[in-house]
Design a protein around this motif. Structure first.
Motif, mmCIF file in Angstrom:
data_model
loop_
_atom_site.group_PDB
_atom_site.id
_atom_site.type_symbol
_atom_site.label_atom_id
_atom_site.label_comp_id
_atom_site.label_asym_id
_atom_site.label_seq_id
_atom_site.Cartn_x
_atom_site.Cartn_y
_atom_site.Cartn_z
ATOM 1 N N LEU A 111 46.065 47.360 38.362
ATOM 2 C CA LEU A 111 46.574 46.268 39.191
ATOM 3 C C LEU A 111 45.877 44.958 38.827
ATOM 4 O O LEU A 111 44.668 44.935 38.561
ATOM 5 C CB LEU A 111 46.345 46.565 40.678
ATOM 6 N N PRO A 112 46.642 43.861 38.824
ATOM 7 C CA PRO A 112 46.035 42.550 38.546
ATOM 8 C C PRO A 112 45.194 42.077 39.746
ATOM 9 O O PRO A 112 45.385 42.520 40.877
ATOM 10 C CB PRO A 112 47.237 41.625 38.324
ATOM 11 N N HIS A 113 44.304 41.129 39.481
ATOM 12 C CA HIS A 113 43.410 40.611 40.505
ATOM 13 C C HIS A 113 44.163 40.071 41.723
ATOM 14 O O HIS A 113 43.741 40.281 42.861
ATOM 15 C CB HIS A 113 42.507 39.514 39.928
ATOM 16 N N ALA A 118 45.588 40.633 47.409
ATOM 17 C CA ALA A 118 46.575 40.737 48.488
ATOM 18 C C ALA A 118 46.383 42.035 49.272
ATOM 19 O O ALA A 118 46.492 42.049 50.507
ATOM 20 C CB ALA A 118 47.988 40.666 47.904
ATOM 21 N N LEU A 119 46.103 43.116 48.590
ATOM 22 C CA LEU A 119 45.907 44.399 49.265
ATOM 23 C C LEU A 119 44.637 44.412 50.131
ATOM 24 O O LEU A 119 44.634 44.984 51.222
ATOM 25 C CB LEU A 119 45.850 45.536 48.237
ATOM 26 N N VAL A 127 38.049 38.884 44.191
ATOM 27 C CA VAL A 127 38.220 40.159 43.490
ATOM 28 C C VAL A 127 37.393 40.151 42.206
ATOM 29 O O VAL A 127 36.716 41.126 41.882
ATOM 30 C CB VAL A 127 39.708 40.440 43.180
ATOM 31 N N GLY A 128 37.432 39.021 41.480
ATOM 32 C CA GLY A 128 36.618 38.909 40.265
ATOM 33 C C GLY A 128 35.143 39.120 40.559
ATOM 34 O O GLY A 128 34.448 39.802 39.810
ATOM 35 N N LYS A 129 34.662 38.551 41.663
ATOM 36 C CA LYS A 129 33.260 38.705 42.028
ATOM 37 C C LYS A 129 32.954 40.144 42.446
ATOM 38 O O LYS A 129 31.900 40.693 42.117
ATOM 39 C CB LYS A 129 32.897 37.763 43.172
ATOM 40 N N LEU A 130 33.898 40.764 43.155
ATOM 41 C CA LEU A 130 33.698 42.169 43.552
ATOM 42 C C LEU A 130 33.589 43.069 42.330
ATOM 43 O O LEU A 130 32.758 43.964 42.283
ATOM 44 C CB LEU A 130 34.858 42.643 44.440
#
Length: 133
Positions: A111-113, A118-119, A127-130
């Protein structure tokens, strides 16, 4: 290590301080404008009382416990607030950990970032940081 107990009570816009501990035949007294100034003020007083410098290594071993006198109702409210804040911190840490794990699993599925964000209810930058952490 020497332990000193400081009772702090409001008096005319100041905190009136009563210091008890080893080496003091009777309580010492001073005052501070704010609670965040109490420990430094007490250390200064004790350094003068024991004729040591504030930077002397022995003063670093002094344990100073400040006990603000608030009244039962207000003390209970403050204690409960601190408990709730600690629980919130714990939940925040848990949320980050779970988000990191879920983001990693979703990313492994291709899945893309932006979709992961969104999820999980976070931005794609988050999300990138996660995923980086």
């Amino acid at each position: 290590m020497s332990e000193f107990r400081v009772t702090a009570q409001r008096s005319d816009g100041w905190w009136a301080l009563e210091i008890e501990g080893p080496g003091l035949r009777r309580p010492a007294h001073t005052q501070a404008r704010r609670l965040d100034q109490v420990e430094e003020t007490v250390r200064d007083l004790l350094a003068l009382r024991f004729d040591t410098g504030v930077d002397d290594p022995s003063t670093a071993a002094w344990r100073i416990t400040v006990l603000p006198v608030l009244g039962e109702e207000l003390a209970t409210e403050v204690a409960r607030t601190r408990e709730v804040r600690q629980e919130a911190d714990r939940l925040r840490e848990d949320a980050v950990s779970r988000s990191r794990e879920a983001a990693r699993h979703l990313h492994e599925q291709g899945l893309p970032h932006r979709d992961i964000g969104a999820l999980l209810g976070v931005s794609h930058q988050a999300v990138g940081k996660l995923l980086a952490g």
